[in-house]
Write an enzyme that holds these catalytic residues in place. Structure first.
Site, PDB file in Angstrom:
ATOM      1  CB  SER A 193     117.849  72.997  39.852  1.00  8.85           C
ATOM      2  OG  SER A 193     116.605  72.971  40.519  1.00  8.85           O
ATOM      3  CG  HIS A 199     119.488  76.634  41.614  1.00 10.02           C
ATOM      4  ND1 HIS A 199     119.832  77.972  41.615  1.00 10.02           N
ATOM      5  CD2 HIS A 199     118.178  76.585  41.280  1.00 10.02           C
ATOM      6  CE1 HIS A 199     118.770  78.693  41.287  1.00 10.02           C
ATOM      7  NE2 HIS A 199     117.751  77.874  41.093  1.00 10.02           N
ATOM      8  CG  ASP A 237     114.780  75.963  42.216  1.00  8.80           C
ATOM      9  OD1 ASP A 237     115.032  77.159  41.960  1.00  8.80           O
ATOM     10  OD2 ASP A 237     115.209  75.019  41.529  1.00  8.80           O
ATOM     11  CG  MET A 273     109.020  76.977  43.933  1.00  7.98           C
ATOM     12  SD  MET A 273     108.399  75.923  42.615  1.00  7.98           S
ATOM     13  CE  MET A 273     109.900  75.690  41.659  1.00  7.98           C
ATOM     14  CG  HIS A 312     115.639  80.759  42.448  1.00  5.11           C
ATOM     15  ND1 HIS A 312     115.290  80.129  41.261  1.00  5.11           N
ATOM     16  CD2 HIS A 312     115.051  81.989  42.389  1.00  5.11           C
ATOM     17  CE1 HIS A 312     114.528  80.931  40.539  1.00  5.11           C
ATOM     18  NE2 HIS A 312     114.356  82.064  41.207  1.00  5.11           N
ATOM     19  CG  MET A 323     111.157  81.151  42.336  1.00  3.75           C
ATOM     20  SD  MET A 323     111.181  79.624  41.371  1.00  3.75           S
ATOM     21  CE  MET A 323     112.265  78.645  42.387  1.00  3.75           C
ATOM     22  CG  MET A 338     113.621  83.344  36.511  1.00  3.81           C
ATOM     23  SD  MET A 338     114.402  81.895  37.258  1.00  3.81           S
ATOM     24  CE  MET A 338     113.396  80.558  36.616  1.00  3.81           C
ATOM     25  N   GLY A 378     108.604  78.226  38.468  1.00  6.68           N
ATOM     26  CA  GLY A 378     107.571  77.409  39.093  1.00  6.68           C
ATOM     27  C   GLY A 378     107.727  75.912  38.883  1.00  6.68           C
ATOM     28  CG  PHE A 379     105.908  73.910  37.196  1.00  4.15           C
ATOM     29  CD1 PHE A 379     105.338  72.938  38.009  1.00  4.15           C
ATOM     30  CD2 PHE A 379     105.241  75.117  37.014  1.00  4.15           C
ATOM     31  CE1 PHE A 379     104.119  73.169  38.635  1.00  4.15           C
ATOM     32  CE2 PHE A 379     104.021  75.365  37.634  1.00  4.15           C
ATOM     33  CZ  PHE A 379     103.449  74.383  38.449  1.00  4.15           C
ATOM     34  N   GLY A 399     111.845  71.229  34.044  1.00  2.00           N
ATOM     35  CA  GLY A 399     111.540  70.500  32.815  1.00  2.00           C
ATOM     36  C   GLY A 399     110.822  71.287  31.734  1.00  2.00           C
ATOM     37  CG  ASP A 426     116.736  78.570  37.373  1.00  2.00           C
ATOM     38  OD1 ASP A 426     116.609  77.425  36.917  1.00  2.00           O
ATOM     39  OD2 ASP A 426     116.315  78.918  38.499  1.00  2.00           O
ATOM     40  N   GLY A 427     116.570  77.582  33.799  1.00  2.00           N
ATOM     41  CA  GLY A 427     115.385  77.100  33.089  1.00  2.00           C
ATOM     42  C   GLY A 427     115.714  76.586  31.707  1.00  2.00           C
ATOM     43  N   GLY A 428     115.521  75.292  31.499  1.00  2.00           N
ATOM     44  CA  GLY A 428     115.703  74.699  30.177  1.00  2.00           C
ATOM     45  C   GLY A 428     117.148  74.636  29.711  1.00  2.00           C
ATOM     46  N   GLY A 431     118.395  71.502  36.110  1.00  2.00           N
ATOM     47  CA  GLY A 431     117.702  70.527  36.946  1.00  2.00           C
ATOM     48  C   GLY A 431     117.587  69.199  36.239  1.00  2.00           C
ATOM     49  CB  SER A 432     115.108  67.897  33.781  1.00  2.00           C
ATOM     50  OG  SER A 432     114.837  69.192  33.351  1.00  2.00           O
TER      51      SER A 432
HETATM   52  C1  DX5 Z   1     112.140  76.720  38.011  1.00  2.00           C
HETATM   53  C2  DX5 Z   1     113.348  76.609  38.906  1.00  2.00           C
HETATM   54  C3  DX5 Z   1     114.500  75.942  38.257  1.00  2.00           C
HETATM   55  C4  DX5 Z   1     114.257  74.516  37.789  1.00  2.00           C
HETATM   56  C5  DX5 Z   1     115.002  74.357  36.500  1.00  2.00           C
HETATM   57  O1  DX5 Z   1     111.278  77.659  38.486  1.00  2.00           O
HETATM   58  O2  DX5 Z   1     113.792  77.883  39.327  1.00  2.00           O
HETATM   59  O3  DX5 Z   1     115.687  76.024  39.032  1.00  2.00           O
HETATM   60  O4  DX5 Z   1     114.647  73.511  38.684  1.00  2.00           O
HETATM   61  O5  DX5 Z   1     114.726  73.112  35.976  1.00  2.00           O
HETATM   62  P1  DX5 Z   1     115.177  72.705  34.502  1.00  2.00           P
HETATM   63  O6  DX5 Z   1     116.657  72.809  34.445  1.00  2.00           O
HETATM   64  O7  DX5 Z   1     114.665  71.298  34.409  1.00  2.00           O
HETATM   65  O8  DX5 Z   1     114.498  73.656  33.543  1.00  2.00           O
HETATM   66 ZN    ZN Z   2     115.791  78.108  40.308  1.00  2.00          ZN
END
Ligand code: DX5
Ligand code: ZN
Length: 237
Positions: free
Chosen positions: A27, A52, A54, A56, A85, A87, A158, A163-164, A166, A196-198, A218-219
């Site tokens: 991401s 990916h 994102d 928003m 994606h 959002m 999800m 939204g964020f 990390g 997606d997420g963590g 992402g992170s």
């Molecule tokens: C969050 C995004 C994700 C985000 C995931 O709303 O949809 O794609 O970048 O980031 P990590 O992998 O750091 O949780």
């Molecule tokens: Zn995403």
């Protein structure tokens, strides 16, 4: 000193250890946006399957990110598969523009519009010849996707509140991934399950075991120096 055959055999064995079913989707939310082209080239060279992207809108989620002009520029800079994606509330207003800007796959949120508008969005994406995904927020049950499932290329679970980047992985989403896996297999659908997420090397085995095939990270990718190693650590975990 290894001869060419030995090198070939060793690299073949190495590839065999990787799970061929798992796709990695870094991401770019966690990338350095001032160097976006280079960042995407780096993860693509390192083995990313999808990029990916994102989007928003500050309404559907309490944050703003990037949109159509950035996607257009990125499309010119890479041949990679762009997984967008959205959002965004009432995404039917924008899906055509995202397709024209270069998305390969456009994912809309089930919670973002009325059913008739979601069906319209799906149709509009198909009309542009692009792949269609639908995303579920953590509180949305797997069953809610049933009416759309046969129309989808991808279902996105999800594993954080969108939204964020990390945030911490929500293990309570694992039964939803399993339920979706069951529905897709029972109907022999070709829909992929993305999470997606963590996602990192600790959480990846959990979602793979539950039936996910496309892992967004992402992170766990962009915050590491060696992106290839970071992706391999997730893929092979
Ligand atoms: C969050 C995004 C994700 C985000 C995931 O709303 O949809 O794609 O970048 O980031 P990590 O992998 O750091 O949780
Ligand atoms: Zn995403």
């Amino acid at each position: 000193m290894l001869d060419n055959d030995a090198v070939r055999i060793l690299s073949y064995t190495h590839r065999e250890r990787e799970d061929p079913m798992i796709k990695l989707a870094p991401s770019i939310l966690s990338a350095d946006f001032a160097r976006l082209g280079e960042e995407v080239a780096d993860v693509t060279a390192g083995g990313a399957d999808y990029i990916h992207f994102d989007v928003m809108d500050g309404v559907f989620v309490p944050n703003l990110s990037i949109g159509i002009p950035v996607l257009k520029s990125l499309r010119k800079a890479t041949d990679a598969f762009l997984d967008v994606h959205l959002m965004v509330t009432r995404p039917q207003r924008y899906v055509g523009a995202f397709c024209k800007a270069g998305a390969d796959l456009v994912t809309v949120h089930l919670e973002a519009a009325e059913p008739q508008d979601l069906f319209a969005a799906i149709e509009a994406i198909r009309a542009e010849g692009k792949q269609v995904g639908m995303a579920l927020k953590p509180k949305t049950p797997a069953e809610a996707i049933v009416p759309y499932l046969p129309l989808l290329d991808l279902a996105l679970v999800m594993t954080v509140e969108p939204g964020f980047g990390g945030q911490s992985f929500m293990a309570d989403q694992l039964p939803k991934i399993r339920a979706l896996r069951g529905m897709i297999d029972a109907q022999s659908l070709s829909c992929e399950i993305e999470v997606d997420g963590g996602i990192d090397p600790d959480t990846a085995p959990l979602v793979k075991e539950a039936g996910a095939e496309v892992l967004v990270a992402g992170s766990a990718v962009f915050k590491k120096e060696d992106r290839r190693a970071a992706m391999e650590a997730i893929r092979n975990a």
